[in-house]
Scaffold this active site. Sequence first.
Site, PDB file in Angstrom:
ATOM      1  N   GLY A  81      65.951 -29.086   4.132  1.00  0.00           N
ATOM      2  CA  GLY A  81      65.756 -30.484   4.485  1.00  0.00           C
ATOM      3  C   GLY A  81      66.598 -31.444   3.677  1.00  0.00           C
ATOM      4  N   GLY A 131      62.377 -30.309  -5.004  1.00  0.00           N
ATOM      5  CA  GLY A 131      62.368 -28.926  -4.554  1.00  0.00           C
ATOM      6  C   GLY A 131      61.847 -27.996  -5.632  1.00  0.00           C
ATOM      7  CB  ILE A 132      61.239 -24.577  -5.757  1.00  0.00           C
ATOM      8  CG1 ILE A 132      60.485 -23.641  -6.721  1.00  0.00           C
ATOM      9  CG2 ILE A 132      62.254 -23.811  -4.925  1.00  0.00           C
ATOM     10  CD1 ILE A 132      59.575 -22.668  -6.014  1.00  0.00           C
ATOM     11  N   GLY A 133      62.782 -24.818  -8.581  1.00  0.00           N
ATOM     12  CA  GLY A 133      63.830 -24.300  -9.463  1.00  0.00           C
ATOM     13  C   GLY A 133      63.712 -24.885 -10.853  1.00  0.00           C
ATOM     14  N   GLY A 134      64.596 -24.457 -11.750  1.00  0.00           N
ATOM     15  CA  GLY A 134      64.539 -24.889 -13.130  1.00  0.00           C
ATOM     16  C   GLY A 134      64.701 -26.391 -13.299  1.00  0.00           C
ATOM     17  CG  LEU A 135      67.754 -30.229 -12.334  1.00  0.00           C
ATOM     18  CD1 LEU A 135      67.596 -30.726 -13.757  1.00  0.00           C
ATOM     19  CD2 LEU A 135      69.220 -30.344 -11.895  1.00  0.00           C
ATOM     20  CD  GLU A 184      62.467 -28.983   2.505  1.00  0.00           C
ATOM     21  OE1 GLU A 184      62.875 -29.503   3.549  1.00  0.00           O
ATOM     22  OE2 GLU A 184      63.103 -28.116   1.889  1.00  0.00           O
ATOM     23  CG  LEU A 204      74.139 -23.677  -4.280  1.00  0.00           C
ATOM     24  CD1 LEU A 204      74.626 -22.813  -3.115  1.00  0.00           C
ATOM     25  CD2 LEU A 204      73.437 -22.838  -5.318  1.00  0.00           C
TER      26      LEU A 204
END
Length: 449
Positions: free
Chosen positions: A344, A221-225, A246, A321
């Site tokens: 997803g 996915g998206i984000g820092g990690l 996705e 989260l």
Amino acid sequence: MDFKKMYEEKLITVKEAAAMVKDGDWVEMGWCALTPVDFDKALADRVNELKDVKVRGGILAYNSPTASADPTGEHITYHSWHSSGIERKLINSKDHNAFFIPIKYSELPRYIRENAPKAAVSVFQVSPMDKHGNFNFGVSVSHAMASFETADKVILEINENVPRALGGYDNFINIKDVDYVYQSTNYPMLTLPKASFGEEELKAASYVVDMLRDGDTIQIGIGGLPNAIGSEIAKSDLKDLGVHSEMYVDAFREMALAGRITGRKKNIDVGRQTYAFAAGSQELYDYIDDNEELMAAPVDYVNDIDVIASLDNFVSINTVLQVDLWGQISAESIGTKHISGAGGALDFVLGAYRSKGGRSIIALNSSRVDKDGKRISNIVPTFAPGTQATAVRSNTHYIATEQGIVNFKGLTTWQAAEALVSLAHPDNRDELIKAAEEIGIWRNTNKRI
């Protein structure tokens, strides 16, 4: 067929497009990077003329005038299929009438075709018409075609800066199937800032990357990690990775340019990087433009559990989260505070485990530090009331933090609790052990981690 003449006959202004929205209408207003910005402004300008208009969109990349136009909710309300940080603030604020539509992302096209209130108008941002009369919306294939098929009026906002995303299907619409078009102000593509990462994310990423093998097909996915994971993969010596995700993000571009991605080992869509929508930097859009290695496809294909499971050695990497001591995960909310949506995650968790050689990995930072300097654990005894469980404990495969990675399949409740405490930050472990004892899932023989 004279496509140019047909285009001229259907050409209107953005004000005329916005004027087609009537009281009580549902309006489908694009998706993520292809939200129609000029239409958004024009519709917001009409806010006091309208009554009970309901707008649907998702993953807003900018502050939408329409979404925040009416704090009363009498004129316009905004509804999100999946929320960015901008929509999260709107939905959680009492000053705006914005709401979330709970939906499993893979089901969205069917939901629009069979269950959702019919849109009177569907407006998407698209690339200019080609010589065959086609407009490309491959950066946000997602559910666009389902929206066009069911709407009373299909209107296109044409932007010369939209890249042509190739390789898939349902990623374009022909002028003959469109009701109206208008020329936008050719504003720059909507971009998402690249999330930063630090030592904790890099440590968690190292555990995830160690789980990967040459020829795996991956989803992130998206984000820092996720960015940290992508960076570590790019620097690794992994070979012939495939992509089926996705969301197509900058991390994939980084991996591809580093030579890690070829897709040669995929047993379907061989050699193609498959995705439902893309968002990120301008460099990402430049990479996507006319790139035959990529495959833009609707989300009911990309996120279909059977399709995911058919890809051998599939690895889903989803960030969440919170995780509770039972092994449940939440990627949607903390208590009643809305954060994003189901997306997803569940599809990929289930599909990856069904894949031959597949692995599903849930990754998160073990904790966060609040504004008062207190360390708050992201591994919690139980979810607060109102927290939505995106996947239940029986779905969980691997969980990774900067403290390590554990396979949870087959673990008893006390074994799972012990493993989760080991994945928590050392400052939070005693409180979690105490909570596990009170809940009744901690044995006297468990390690005092």
